[in-house]
Design a protein around this motif. Structure first.
Motif, PDB file in Angstrom:
ATOM      1  N   SER A   8     -10.605  11.951  85.437  1.00  9.22           N
ATOM      2  CA  SER A   8     -11.876  11.635  84.774  1.00  9.22           C
ATOM      3  C   SER A   8     -12.800  12.848  84.784  1.00  9.22           C
ATOM      4  O   SER A   8     -13.483  13.136  83.794  1.00  9.22           O
ATOM      5  N   ALA A   9     -12.815  13.563  85.926  1.00  6.61           N
ATOM      6  CA  ALA A   9     -13.647  14.766  86.010  1.00  6.61           C
ATOM      7  C   ALA A   9     -13.177  15.808  84.997  1.00  6.61           C
ATOM      8  O   ALA A   9     -13.982  16.466  84.331  1.00  6.61           O
ATOM      9  N   LEU A  11     -11.670  15.173  82.245  1.00  3.43           N
ATOM     10  CA  LEU A  11     -12.050  14.666  80.919  1.00  3.43           C
ATOM     11  C   LEU A  11     -13.492  15.071  80.588  1.00  3.43           C
ATOM     12  O   LEU A  11     -13.776  15.582  79.486  1.00  3.43           O
ATOM     13  N   LEU A  12     -14.384  14.875  81.536  1.00  3.71           N
ATOM     14  CA  LEU A  12     -15.776  15.253  81.307  1.00  3.71           C
ATOM     15  C   LEU A  12     -15.893  16.752  81.095  1.00  3.71           C
ATOM     16  O   LEU A  12     -16.624  17.223  80.207  1.00  3.71           O
ATOM     17  N   PHE A  13     -15.124  17.514  81.877  1.00  2.00           N
ATOM     18  CA  PHE A  13     -15.157  18.971  81.752  1.00  2.00           C
ATOM     19  C   PHE A  13     -14.711  19.401  80.346  1.00  2.00           C
ATOM     20  O   PHE A  13     -15.328  20.272  79.728  1.00  2.00           O
ATOM     21  N   THR A  15     -14.868  17.649  77.619  1.00  2.43           N
ATOM     22  CA  THR A  15     -15.896  17.318  76.613  1.00  2.43           C
ATOM     23  C   THR A  15     -17.051  18.316  76.670  1.00  2.43           C
ATOM     24  O   THR A  15     -17.631  18.671  75.640  1.00  2.43           O
ATOM     25  N   LEU A  16     -17.369  18.778  77.877  1.00  3.14           N
ATOM     26  CA  LEU A  16     -18.433  19.794  77.990  1.00  3.14           C
ATOM     27  C   LEU A  16     -17.993  21.108  77.354  1.00  3.14           C
ATOM     28  O   LEU A  16     -18.787  21.814  76.728  1.00  3.14           O
ATOM     29  N   PHE A  18     -16.044  21.260  74.856  1.00  2.00           N
ATOM     30  CA  PHE A  18     -16.176  20.939  73.431  1.00  2.00           C
ATOM     31  C   PHE A  18     -17.614  21.210  72.973  1.00  2.00           C
ATOM     32  O   PHE A  18     -17.855  21.833  71.921  1.00  2.00           O
ATOM     33  N   ALA A  19     -18.560  20.775  73.776  1.00  2.00           N
ATOM     34  CA  ALA A  19     -19.974  20.996  73.447  1.00  2.00           C
ATOM     35  C   ALA A  19     -20.285  22.493  73.436  1.00  2.00           C
ATOM     36  O   ALA A  19     -20.998  22.992  72.555  1.00  2.00           O
TER      37      ALA A  19
ATOM     38  N   LEU B 231     -18.142   9.332  85.226  1.00  4.19           N
ATOM     39  CA  LEU B 231     -17.478  10.468  84.579  1.00  4.19           C
ATOM     40  C   LEU B 231     -16.978  10.078  83.192  1.00  4.19           C
ATOM     41  O   LEU B 231     -17.132  10.837  82.223  1.00  4.19           O
ATOM     42  N   ILE B 232     -16.392   8.879  83.106  1.00  6.57           N
ATOM     43  CA  ILE B 232     -15.843   8.454  81.807  1.00  6.57           C
ATOM     44  C   ILE B 232     -16.978   8.191  80.810  1.00  6.57           C
ATOM     45  O   ILE B 232     -16.927   8.642  79.658  1.00  6.57           O
ATOM     46  N   ALA B 235     -18.391  11.454  79.735  1.00  8.11           N
ATOM     47  CA  ALA B 235     -17.539  12.127  78.746  1.00  8.11           C
ATOM     48  C   ALA B 235     -17.743  11.487  77.374  1.00  8.11           C
ATOM     49  O   ALA B 235     -17.852  12.191  76.356  1.00  8.11           O
ATOM     50  N   VAL B 238     -20.954  12.677  75.891  1.00  2.12           N
ATOM     51  CA  VAL B 238     -20.888  14.058  75.381  1.00  2.12           C
ATOM     52  C   VAL B 238     -20.159  14.079  74.042  1.00  2.12           C
ATOM     53  O   VAL B 238     -20.607  14.729  73.085  1.00  2.12           O
ATOM     54  N   VAL B 239     -19.048  13.338  73.957  1.00  3.06           N
ATOM     55  CA  VAL B 239     -18.293  13.322  72.691  1.00  3.06           C
ATOM     56  C   VAL B 239     -19.164  12.755  71.567  1.00  3.06           C
ATOM     57  O   VAL B 239     -19.245  13.321  70.466  1.00  3.06           O
TER      58      VAL B 239
END
Lengths: 432, 340
Positions: A8-9, A11-13, A15-16, A18-19, B231-232, B235, B238-239
């Motif tokens: 999950s971490a 995944l967030l990374f 997406t960041l 991506f930003a 976290l999910i 994410a 952010v998307v």
């Protein structure tokens, strides 16, 4: 559990990342703070490749927003363009006051020579008053040829022509079908009107109809690679070629029987063939010079008064430049550095005017600033007097002499072109 | 492992049933996380936002286009706010559909409803803070609805707007409402709501004797699950923020022309649709208020769910409450879709 937490971490990374990637792809903003507004604007981020519109509108002084409107801070095309005045043409007459007006710009005082907008709005090019009056009179909707209606309602508080106002012409309110059809078919050549379809008619509306001459169809999209499909050029000029006038004045004729516009079908190959009006005689000036070389600002843009028709405002004749057998053309020696002639020569620098130069002027005192008296070789009765002229649009150089002293015996009272055509015309085939 | 500060915010152990996603939908916890995101991104936006009618929309444009990662912060704030309404609604539906509102949780249900209303008001005031041409119509309509209320209407209008013309004078009021007068109650009620969850025995489950599964999980496991959910959701935020930017429109300079295309924000489209049906007081105030009142009174007008039904999805003992809230939800959803 720890593994899913790590996933999950990650995944967030991602997406960041991506930003960050999206942010890195964004164009670097280009800021401009024009002198006149003092407010930063970012239009040049996308429009840096546009040429400056004219020497009298330097971009670092004017910027973009003061004329075009738009959201000055936006970097997204949709938002930035959402409040553009007149779309790509801020000089459209519906928005011209906001775009080009102001006391220090083009809606100032007559004395300061800044009343361009008032003049244009009352000019026959905008009112179309003569054509409307003529058609309405022809079909019995009004008792005479006086102008009562214009494209838009307009007033002139200080009329010198006796016409203090025009009401708006409404074809739907007319009872005669021909006048209604005139309203539908024939109102495409005034400054409020979008042009007819086709390359030959392509022009903008408002000021840009004349001052933004461009081969619109062959021009690239004005916004270049940054999107947009509006063709044209980013240019304002007083060097207006005859081809620009032709988009309205030379593309066909009205058929009063069917009340339709009949487009010309020929493909002219020479300049003299390019004329379409039903006359067959032209003097050299008429098919060599550009329209603006003879016809003045007042004739084209009006004098601030409401005129009943085109003939009422048109006053330049052959004698304006050539004089008559008994009179030389009117002249003026430039002694004031603030003279209008210098301003006009600055806007269109085809001639290097100097203090002390003698230029021609019209009967109304308008400077023909591109025509200058050459030093005389012989002072007697017009002999030895020569004028030089630079084409406003072509920069072509001409010299010519006055009628006085020549063999011409034409009366000074009869100076319309038909009289001069009698001796000086070039004949050409008459279009059917 | 020694529990840290965050672990100590949780009970040492809770029934495993309570921590299952399919039991709670994670809606309440997600709403808390979204509020935290809103607080952080909102504070960051305040560094640049200028609550002045001439500057507000321009400062939003500055945040969006010129402040480094300002676009991301603004989009996160926007999406967190929209998702908060969705998750708060899901949370409310879950509470009713699992019969979790009965005594001793009736008071906490009221606190939750207070938060629910505050979330909508915050979303609306935040929407107005854009101060661009799209917000004028909803602002005028929304505040004019206040005027239709007998006796106190004018007072409420002045309280909300601070002047005669909403599109000229409401900005500072709405800014203060948004930043302080609504947010502070959310924080207080939110903490109170969370406290009452623990005080009332945690997330609703049947009494121990009636529980099919006696298993419990530790606070460490609970925090791990919460972190994973954050976290999910983070994410996803952010998307959404990268792919779907928050709406923005030209600055509102003076009184903009109101057009027929003027639309309420999506969460009030159903009220806009109601307004098309008739009297603004009846359809714009009375009916929405009656719906809110019906929701608030669910724990008080319907018989308490049977103990064995607490924490079970769609139990038979509170069927009537389920039907009522379903009808309300469908009613609002249909009106929203009709007015899209």
């Amino acid at each position: 559990m720890r593994r899913s937490l790590a996933f999950s971490a990650l995944l967030l990374f991602v997406t960041l990342l991506f930003a960050w990637w999206k942010s890195a792809r964004a164009p670097q903003p280009v800021v401009l703070t024009p002198v006149l507004t003092g407010e930063p604007e970012y239009c040049l981020t996308c429009h840096a490749d546009l040429p400056e519109i004219s020497p009298s509108h330097p971009v670092d002084v004017f910027g973009c927003v003061i004329c075009h409107g738009g959201e000055r801070l936006a970097l997204d095309a949709d938002l930035a363009h959402a409040t553009l005045r007149g779309g790509a043409n801020p000089s459209d007459l519906s928005v011209v006051e906001a775009s080009c007006g102001g006391g220090n710009c083009h809606s100032g005082s007559e004395a300061a020579g800044r009343d361009h907008i008032q003049r244009v709005l009352t000019s026959v090019q905008a009112t179309y008053a003569g054509a409307i009056a003529s058609i309405r009179f022809t079909f019995g909707a009004q008792p005479d040829l006086q102008a009562y209606l214009g494209i838009q309602a307009v007033t002139d508080d200080q009329t010198l022509t006796g016409i203090s106002s025009l009401a708006a012409f409404d074809p739907q309110a007319e009872t005669h079908p021909s006048i209604q059809k005139f309203g539908q078919e024939c109102l495409t050549c005034h400054l409020w009107a979008e042009p007819r379809q086709g390359e030959a008619y392509a022009r903008f509306t408002g000021c840009a109809a004349c001052h933004t001459p461009a081969p619109l169809f062959s021009s690239p999209p004005i916004f270049g690679e940054n999107g947009g499909s509006q063709r044209g050029v980013h240019r304002l000029t007083t060097a207006i070629p005859y081809t620009q006038c032709n988009t309205c004045h030379n593309r066909g004729n009205y058929d009063l029987r069917t009340m339709t516009f009949v487009e010309r079908t020929d493909q002219p190959t020479t300049r003299i063939e390019d004329y379409y009006q039903p006359i067959a005689q032209f003097v050299l000036c008429e098919w060599t010079l550009d329209c603006v070389d003879c016809h003045t600002r007042i004739e084209a843009m009006g004098d601030g008064d409401l005129h009943p028709n085109q003939a009422s405002i048109q006053y330049v004749q052959c004698k304006t430049c050539h004089g008559t057998p008994t009179e030389l053309p009117l002249t003026k020696t430039l002694t004031d550095p603030e003279d209008l002639a210098f301003k006009l020569a600055f806007l269109n620098p085809v001639i290097d005017l100097q203090l002390g130069d003698t230029i021609l002027i019209t009967e109304q005192g308008e400077p023909l600033w591109n025509i200058r008296l050459l030093p005389s070789t012989d002072g007697g009765e017009g002999e030895g007097i020569t004028y030089e002229m630079y084409g406003k649009a072509t920069r072509q150089y001409f010299t010519f002499r006055p009628v006085m002293g020549s063999g011409c015996q034409q009366s000074g009272e009869n100076q319309s072109s038909a009289y001069c055509h009698t001796c000086h015309a070039v004949e050409r085939h008459v279009h059917p | 492992m020694r529990p840290n500060f965050f672990h100590h915010l949780h009970p040492p152990t809770i029934p495993a049933e309570q921590a299952r996603w399919r039991h709670t939908l994670g809606a309440g916890g997600t709403a808390v996380f979204l509020v935290l995101v809103l607080l952080v991104t909102g504070i960051l936006e305040m560094f640049y936002y200028v609550p002045n009618p001439q500057e507000a929309a321009l400062s939003v444009q500055r945040i969006t286009y010129h402040v480094p990662y300002g676009w991301l912060i603004r989009n996160l704030h926007y999406w967190a706010a929209q998702l908060l309404l969705i998750f708060a609604s899901l949370h409310l539906l879950r509470v009713v559909f699992t019969a979790a509102y009965g005594p001793p949780r009736r008071f906490n249900y009221l606190l939750g409803m207070g938060l629910f209303v505050l979330a909508f008001l915050l979303d609306f005031t935040g929407y107005i803070l854009r101060w661009d041409v799209e917000v004028c119509w909803p602002l005028v309509t929304g505040t004019n609805l206040l005027k239709t209320i007998p006796l106190i209407g004018d007072f409420l209008f002045r309280l909300a707007v601070g002047g005669e013309n909403a599109c000229e004078s409401a900005l500072l009021r709405f800014y203060t409402w948004h930043i302080f007068a609504l947010t502070l109650p959310v924080v207080i009620l939110g903490v109170w709501h969370a406290f009452r969850v623990r005080r009332d025995g945690g997330i609703a489950v049947p009494p121990p004797a009636l529980r099919p599964n006696p298993e419990r999980i530790s606070r460490f496991e609970l925090v791990r699950r919460e972190v994973q959910a954050m976290l999910i959701v983070g994410a996803a935020l952010v998307v959404l923020s990268v792919l779907f930017p928050a709406p923005i429109a030209p600055a509102m300079i003076g009184q903009p022309v109101l057009t027929e295309e003027a639309r309420a924000p999506w969460f009030f489209l159903w009220v806009q649709q109601l307004l098309k049906w008739g009297d603004p007081f009846v359809f714009g105030v009375l009916i929405p208020f009656a719906i809110l009142l019906a929701l608030i009174l669910i724990p008080y007008i319907f018989p308490p769910p049977a103990p064995q039904d607490v924490g079970r999805w769609f139990p038979p003992s509170n069927r009537l409450a389920q039907v009522v809230i379903t009808l309300i939800a469908v009613f609002i959803l249909v009106l929203t879709l009709v007015n899209r």
